[in-house]
Write an enzyme that holds these catalytic residues in place. Structure first.
Site, PDB file in Angstrom:
ATOM      1  N   LYS A 583      -1.549   7.253   3.162  1.00  0.00           N
ATOM      2  CA  LYS A 583      -0.336   6.453   2.919  1.00  0.00           C
ATOM      3  C   LYS A 583       0.796   6.750   3.898  1.00  0.00           C
ATOM      4  CE  LYS A 583      -1.244   6.813  -2.034  1.00  0.00           C
ATOM      5  NZ  LYS A 583      -2.263   7.884  -1.874  1.00  0.00           N
ATOM      6  N   LYS A 686       3.950   4.343  -2.765  1.00  0.00           N
ATOM      7  CA  LYS A 686       3.212   3.122  -3.091  1.00  0.00           C
ATOM      8  C   LYS A 686       4.144   1.941  -3.303  1.00  0.00           C
ATOM      9  CE  LYS A 686      -0.820   5.446  -5.111  1.00  0.00           C
ATOM     10  NZ  LYS A 686      -1.615   5.702  -6.331  1.00  0.00           N
TER      11      LYS A 686
END
Length: 816
Positions: A583, A686
């Protein structure tokens, strides 16, 4: 009458010559034949090398010639009956004595002229043809040796002599008519000028000798016997899946041979083409194989006619020369002057391209001629350069030409788009393009280091449409990485059959070792790959991927490392697709995120990171589809941590909070350091990624994070973390009890609304969409302009190695 030509590998040794003899016997039963033979394999190269030694005063020429003499004497012993060997051994020794005298002269004078070169190289074909003719005679065949040098007449341009076709045709026709032998054996390559001096027809000239002979006697067929099954769709040394071409037109064969198809010498096509003589290219070692028919009268099936391209060819060691200047526009004769000065210097122009603006002309020449060409052109245009009508020529080296050839490309739209599209998608930059009005050849100039990749890409696009080879480079072989590899091995057969994709794991790396294999790491090899790997570094891994330069490459990052994303940009700039489970790149500074997205778009490749949010759930893909269709996301409400959902679904105070977290880690739901999950950092990343994909420019610092962990739990090692969780058990019980007392449950949520985002622990009522969320499930609720009253919901397992690996796998398939 037929003409058969046998190349150097076909007559390399006694065993091969006997194979050729069997072919000759079979053909001689059907008609009279002329057999043209090359020198024994590599003899011509060694004769030239010995002369170079001698001219440089290097006595290594002596053992080189002795080795050649021994090879020919051994050939006589193996092919000629014992009782007849004496005269032929003397024949070989006599001619090698003559050669030694010439080489000694070169050594003394230190000179190696083209005239001497033609003289010494003519011995190779002269000796091989005599020995082969003798072998056939002693086998009881009606065979006669013909000296090609007496029949083929040329000018005195030594090494590249021009044939006098009128005299040559007359000589060959009369010889064939006056000698009724069933088999005539002749040396290829060699000829003579009007004064009887030895000349040669250029390297590969034995094909030319055969073609000249076939045209002169109006043969019904010319057969070229070599070591491959005909002309190939590409160079098999570059393309492992290259296939023989069953039938091809003369024009296609001419184009392919000109641009490097080594099986056929380009000038050899013209004489037989003019006489409409069929040409067959056959394999001496597989005589029953079909080979390739070159003809005007092709009888292709409807399926074959549909094929636009016949083959891909390439030529290395190319350089570009560009003449440009405003003084060239609209001025007649500029091109004539350019080509005339090159012609005077005997510099061959391979490719020409000029834009309609007339501002510049670019030509391609052999790299060895480029500086000679540069001086010649600058000298010829010296006045124009002085008056600034033109600039000094620009040169570029280290290039190659790749040509897509096909008679059926004419009037077929989309061929160029298909060609340039597949090259662009693989990061191959085109320096120059040329296509004639015949439309049977599209030639491009590219960097020489991209040659193999370009030829493979084009071959796959035009000739291997049934299977696309994809090369995977996997960084990170932990839980998710191992599951992904298992899935690839399990699913690859299905993908080949149903999706026409073949996945090859071409590279693997973990924090310690890395390994590469262009042909793919097999399932057996994978089990102990790290034992054979070399010391790993992420930059070394990326550099090796770039240097291997394989088509359809995908880099897969299944790490949590902050170092790995540092190589993304360099890989994307080489049009290497990236699939990231990591990520960090997509949640880093917005400028970095945007740069990576733009770099991927500018270099026609893919940067996918679906598994950054929701493991295998199609969350990012859903956002992209909404945005592309013109919708706009107004709010997001989500549970984005499978880990935290698992923890709070399983923690009710009846057993320690630390024990539930440890269970989540053991089952593979957490990051290696569970604090990344429990602090909400992972969830914050996220929601940041989702908002960015939705079109909002947020930074990580803009995300409000309401942490439920005491500060002391964040200090020290992972072991310290678990100890602190035990100490703060009452804190966690209070959080649960507080929610239960209100008839609610705890969920760690992420929200985005009115341009702001936050993450934190919330009390969720039974009527909420977030309430009935069990195990490790995730949920994302989108409200958009179109989904304003009834939201769009994506729900499913959001953690676990298996589902995360499947999400990565799906991104890989999308990327190719």
């Amino acid at each position: 009458m037929k003409v058969l030509k046998f190349g150097g590998t076909s007559v390399a040794n006694a065993r091969n010559i006997i194979l050729a003899e069997n072919i000759i016997k079979k053909e001689a039963l059907q008609s009279k034949i002329i057999v043209v033979v090359s020198a024994l394999h590599s003899v011509t190269d060694k004769l030239i090398k010995a002369a170079e030694y001698a001219s440089a005063k290097n006595e290594n020429y002596i053992p080189t010639i002795k080795d050649l003499e021994e090879n020919h004497l051994q050939l006589v012993k193996e092919l000629i009956p014992v009782l007849e060997q004496s005269s032929w051994l003397s024949f070989v020794k006599k001619h090698f004595n003559d050669m030694e005298d010439i080489y000694n002269g070169i050594f003394v004078l230190g000179e190696f002229t083209d005239k001497i070169k033609d003289r010494i190289t003519s011995y190779g074909e002269f000796l091989s043809s005599n020995i082969i003719a003798a072998r056939l005679q002693y086998q009881g065949l009606d065979c006669l040796w013909m000296n090609s040098a007496d029949q083929i007449k040329t000018d005195s341009n030594f090494s590249h002599a021009k044939v006098d076709f009128e005299m040559t045709d007359h000589n060959l026709k009369n010889f064939a008519a006056n000698h009724k032998n069933q088999i005539i054996v002749a040396p290829g390559f060699i000829a003579s000028d009007q004064n009887g001096n030895a000349t040669t027809l250029g390297r590969g000239g034995s094909d030319y000798t055969a073609a000249i002979s076939a045209a002169a006697v109006s043969a019904e067929e010319l057969q070229i016997w070599t070591d491959v099954n005909g002309m190939m769709t590409a160079d098999p040394r570059l393309v492992s899946n290259a296939k023989p071409i069953p039938e091809i037109s003369y024009h296609e064969a001419m184009e392919l041979s000109h641009f490097g198809a080594k099986v056929l010498y380009p000038p050899s096509i013209q004489p037989v083409m003019a006489k409409n003589i069929d040409l067959k290219i056959k394999n001496t070692f597989e005589p029953d194989a079909h080979g390739t028919l070159v003809s005007h009268n092709l009888k292709m099936s409807s399926d074959e006619i549909k094929e636009a391209a016949a083959g891909v060819s390439n030529m290395s060691h190319i350089a570009l020369l560009t003449l440009e200047g405003s003084g060239m526009v609209g001025i007649p004769g500029i091109s004539a002057r350019l080509f005339q000065c090159l012609s005077f210097e005997k510099i061959n122009v391979i490719l020409i391209t000029q834009g309609s603006s007339e501002h510049s002309i670019t030509i391609a020449v052999n790299e060895k001629d480029i500086y000679h060409a540069e001086n010649a052109v600058n000298s010829s245009f010296a006045d124009d350069i002085k008056l600034q009508r033109t600039a000094p020529v620009k040169i570029e080296t280290g290039l190659s030409i790749v040509a897509l050839v096909g008679e059926n490309m004419k009037n077929r739209s989309g061929i160029s788009a298909k060609m340039f599209g597949c090259l662009g998608n693989n990061g191959i930059n085109i320096r120059a393009i040329a296509q004639g009005s015949s439309e049977r050849n599209i030639s491009i100039v590219i960097s020489e280091k991209d040659t193999k990749k370009a030829v493979n890409v084009l071959h796959e696009e035009f000739f291997e449409s049934e299977i696309k080879q994809v090369h995977l480079y996997l960084c990170g072989t932990g839980n998710v990485g191992s599951k992904l590899v298992e899935q690839i091995f399990e699913q690859n057969a299905y993908l080949r059959e149903n999706n026409l994709i073949n996945l090859r794991i071409a590279g693997l790396s973990n924090s310690r070792k890395m390994i590469f294999s262009d042909q793919g790491i097999s399932e057996n090899d994978y089990n102990n790959w790290s034992d054979r790997g070399v010391e790993a570094s992420i930059h070394g891994f990326a550099e090796e991927i770039i240097s291997r330069n394989l088509r359809n490459s995908v880099f897969i990052d299944i790490t949590a490392s902050s170092e790995v994303p540092a190589v993304y940009e360099s890989l994307l700039k080489r049009s290497i697709n990236i699939v990231a489970c990591n990520k960090i790149a997509a949640s880093s500074d917005f400028a970095v995120y945007k740069n990576l997205k733009n770099t991927a778009r500018n270099h026609s490749c893919r940067f996918y990171f679906e598994t950054n949010v929701g493991a295998g759930l199609p969350v990012i893909g859903t956002i992209n589809d909404l945005i592309k269709s013109g919708d706009r996301i107004t709010s997001i409400q989500a549970v984005l941590s499978g880990t935290l959902n698992f923890v709070f679904n399983n923690y009710d105070g009846s057993r320690p909070f630390s024990e539930v977290v440890a269970q989540a880690q053991k089952e593979g739901f957490t990051e290696p350091d569970p604090r990344l999950d429990l602090t909400g950092t992972d969830v914050a990343r996220k929601i940041l990624i989702l908002t960015r994909e939705a079109g909002y420019q947020l930074q990580f610092e803009d995300i409000e994070n309401e942490s439920f962990l005491p500060e002391e739990c964040l200090q020290g090692s992972v072991e310290n973390f678990y100890e602190k969780l035990t100490e703060y058990e009452d804190h966690f019980k209070n959080l649960v009890n507080d929610a239960q007392n209100k008839g609610k449950i705890l969920k760690y949520t992420a929200e985005f609304k009115d341009g702001k985002a936050k993450v934190g622990l919330q009390h969720v009522a039974p009527d909420s969409d977030l309430y009935h969320l069990y195990g490790k499930d995730n949920i994302v609720i989108f409200k958009t302009l179109r989904y304003s009253e009834q939201p769009l919901v994506v729900k499913g397992a959001g953690a676990g190695a298996e589902v995360t690996a499947s999400g990565v796998f799906a991104d890989i398939i999308r990327s190719v």
